[in-house]
Design an enzyme around this catalytic site. Sequence first.
Site, PDB file in Angstrom:
ATOM      1  N   HIS A  25      67.165  -3.341  34.661  1.00 58.50           N
ATOM      2  CA  HIS A  25      67.818  -2.037  34.534  1.00 58.50           C
ATOM      3  C   HIS A  25      69.149  -2.310  33.851  1.00 58.50           C
ATOM      4  CE1 HIS A  25      65.051  -0.210  37.569  1.00 58.50           C
ATOM      5  NE2 HIS A  25      65.042  -1.453  38.029  1.00 58.50           N
ATOM      6  N   HIS A  38      61.468  -7.064  35.964  1.00 54.48           N
ATOM      7  CA  HIS A  38      61.941  -6.093  34.971  1.00 54.48           C
ATOM      8  C   HIS A  38      63.447  -5.942  35.128  1.00 54.48           C
ATOM      9  CE1 HIS A  38      61.300  -3.812  38.669  1.00 54.48           C
ATOM     10  NE2 HIS A  38      62.381  -3.157  38.269  1.00 54.48           N
ATOM     11  N   HIS A  93      59.907   2.901  30.999  1.00 56.93           N
ATOM     12  CA  HIS A  93      61.049   2.958  31.923  1.00 56.93           C
ATOM     13  C   HIS A  93      61.869   1.680  31.846  1.00 56.93           C
ATOM     14  CE1 HIS A  93      58.740   6.281  33.482  1.00 56.93           C
ATOM     15  NE2 HIS A  93      57.774   5.495  33.907  1.00 56.93           N
ATOM     16  N   HIS A 121      65.110  -7.313  38.571  1.00 57.86           N
ATOM     17  CA  HIS A 121      64.315  -7.173  39.791  1.00 57.86           C
ATOM     18  C   HIS A 121      63.051  -8.003  39.701  1.00 57.86           C
ATOM     19  CE1 HIS A 121      66.256  -3.016  40.742  1.00 57.86           C
ATOM     20  NE2 HIS A 121      66.995  -4.038  41.167  1.00 57.86           N
ATOM     21  N   THR A 162      63.164   1.751  43.506  1.00 53.83           N
ATOM     22  CA  THR A 162      64.255   2.567  42.950  1.00 53.83           C
ATOM     23  C   THR A 162      63.749   3.475  41.826  1.00 53.83           C
ATOM     24  OG1 THR A 162      64.840   0.977  41.235  1.00 53.83           O
ATOM     25  CG2 THR A 162      65.915   0.726  43.397  1.00 53.83           C
ATOM     26  N   THR A 163      62.427   3.420  41.606  1.00 53.22           N
ATOM     27  CA  THR A 163      61.821   4.340  40.640  1.00 53.22           C
ATOM     28  C   THR A 163      60.665   5.048  41.340  1.00 53.22           C
ATOM     29  OG1 THR A 163      60.191   2.697  39.940  1.00 53.22           O
ATOM     30  CG2 THR A 163      62.262   2.712  38.740  1.00 53.22           C
ATOM     31  N   GLU A 196      71.809  -1.211  39.469  1.00 53.69           N
ATOM     32  CA  GLU A 196      71.392  -0.184  40.434  1.00 53.69           C
ATOM     33  C   GLU A 196      72.218  -0.335  41.707  1.00 53.69           C
ATOM     34  OE1 GLU A 196      66.875  -0.067  40.363  1.00 53.69           O
ATOM     35  OE2 GLU A 196      67.536   1.674  39.244  1.00 53.69           O
TER      36      GLU A 196
HETATM   37  N1  LIG Z   1      62.956  -0.855  40.462  1.00 56.65           N
HETATM   38  S1  LIG Z   1      61.785  -1.171  41.499  1.00 56.65           S
HETATM   39  O1  LIG Z   1      61.436  -2.583  41.408  1.00 56.65           O
HETATM   40  O2  LIG Z   1      62.215  -0.752  42.799  1.00 56.65           O
HETATM   41  N2  LIG Z   1      60.514  -0.262  41.150  1.00 56.65           N
HETATM   42  C1  LIG Z   1      59.633  -0.730  40.156  1.00 56.65           C
HETATM   43  C2  LIG Z   1      58.226  -0.321  40.363  1.00 56.65           C
HETATM   44  C3  LIG Z   1      57.847   0.958  40.512  1.00 56.65           C
HETATM   45  S2  LIG Z   1      56.136   0.967  40.485  1.00 56.65           S
HETATM   46  O3  LIG Z   1      55.608   1.366  41.729  1.00 56.65           O
HETATM   47  O4  LIG Z   1      55.661   1.624  39.318  1.00 56.65           O
HETATM   48  C4  LIG Z   1      55.915  -0.686  40.311  1.00 56.65           C
HETATM   49  C5  LIG Z   1      54.748  -1.383  40.196  1.00 56.65           C
HETATM   50  C6  LIG Z   1      54.848  -2.774  40.103  1.00 56.65           C
HETATM   51  C7  LIG Z   1      56.105  -3.382  40.169  1.00 56.65           C
HETATM   52  C8  LIG Z   1      57.280  -2.626  40.242  1.00 56.65           C
HETATM   53  C9  LIG Z   1      57.163  -1.252  40.304  1.00 56.65           C
HETATM   54 ZN   LIG Z   2      63.791  -2.238  39.364  1.00 53.41          ZN
END
Ligand SMILES: NS(=O)(=O)NCC1=CS(=O)(=O)c2ccccc21
Ligand SMILES: [Zn+2]
Length: 261
Positions: free
Chosen positions: A96, A94, A64, A119, A199-200, A106
Amino acid sequence: TGHHWGYGEGDGPSAWHKNYPVAQGSRQSPIDIIPHQALQDRSLGPIVLNYDHCTSINISNNGHSVVVEFDDSDDRSVIQGGPLDNPYRLKQFHFHWGGKGCEGSEHTVDGYGYASELHLVHWNAVKYCSFGEASTAPDGLAVLGIFLETGDDHRWLHMITDALYMVKFKGSGTEFKGFNPKCLLPSSLHYWTYLGSLTTPPLHESVIWIVLKEPIAVSEKQLGKFRLLLFTGEEEDQRTRMENNFRPPQPLKGRKIQKRT
Ligand SMILES: NS(=O)(=O)NCC1=CS(=O)(=O)c2ccccc21
Ligand SMILES: [Zn+2]
């Protein structure tokens, strides 16, 4: 494992609600930030980042995004202050991003999308025993969002982009030690903050969002290297370029955004 989701036609953000009904919840992220409507809250202090002893571990492609993970076994790298009642531990960061020359962030500002968004994900280790437990609690996570706009080369981003060829395929990873994300911060820590979600998927409504107003500049060349990553694994015959891995803004549903200018 779990439900397959992505950013494509059939498995993208508009389909996530089928396996993750919270996608239609009351505190979903990202959102469109309208600066004029944000409330100045005098009780909101500055954000404090203590990353000096942070320990990056690896960089990987999770299908992703590209993720740099940190050792979060103690409070060596934390964010605190601002809207946060406790220090939150840095777990990973990470990005986007969009396709060539189009939007990719985002969060948007007055409807304006940036080329990319970084992020930095932190969790409340004072109140919760693990990231997993924190990720389902209303005050469990704090994500620092930083906009990337195209301009000059970023002097330190090459440390990330030079490693991307090693994590081209979904499921690939490599050691990545000694990287301090402090080098990716803009000069000002002025921010907007609101209560939102991941956001995922799983889209948990557990995030206190802190979005910095000032973007950092990266070059089109540096951004282009992110687009060499693939959503797909080495064993798959389908090679799908990793780009446009962003969720569009979600309804505010009565939430107020606060600011510290
Ligand atoms: N863009 S975001 O940051 O809202 N979401 C990313 C996210 C989704 S997750 O729960 O897989 C996870 C595990 C550890 C760190 C981040 C994440
Ligand atoms: Zn993110």
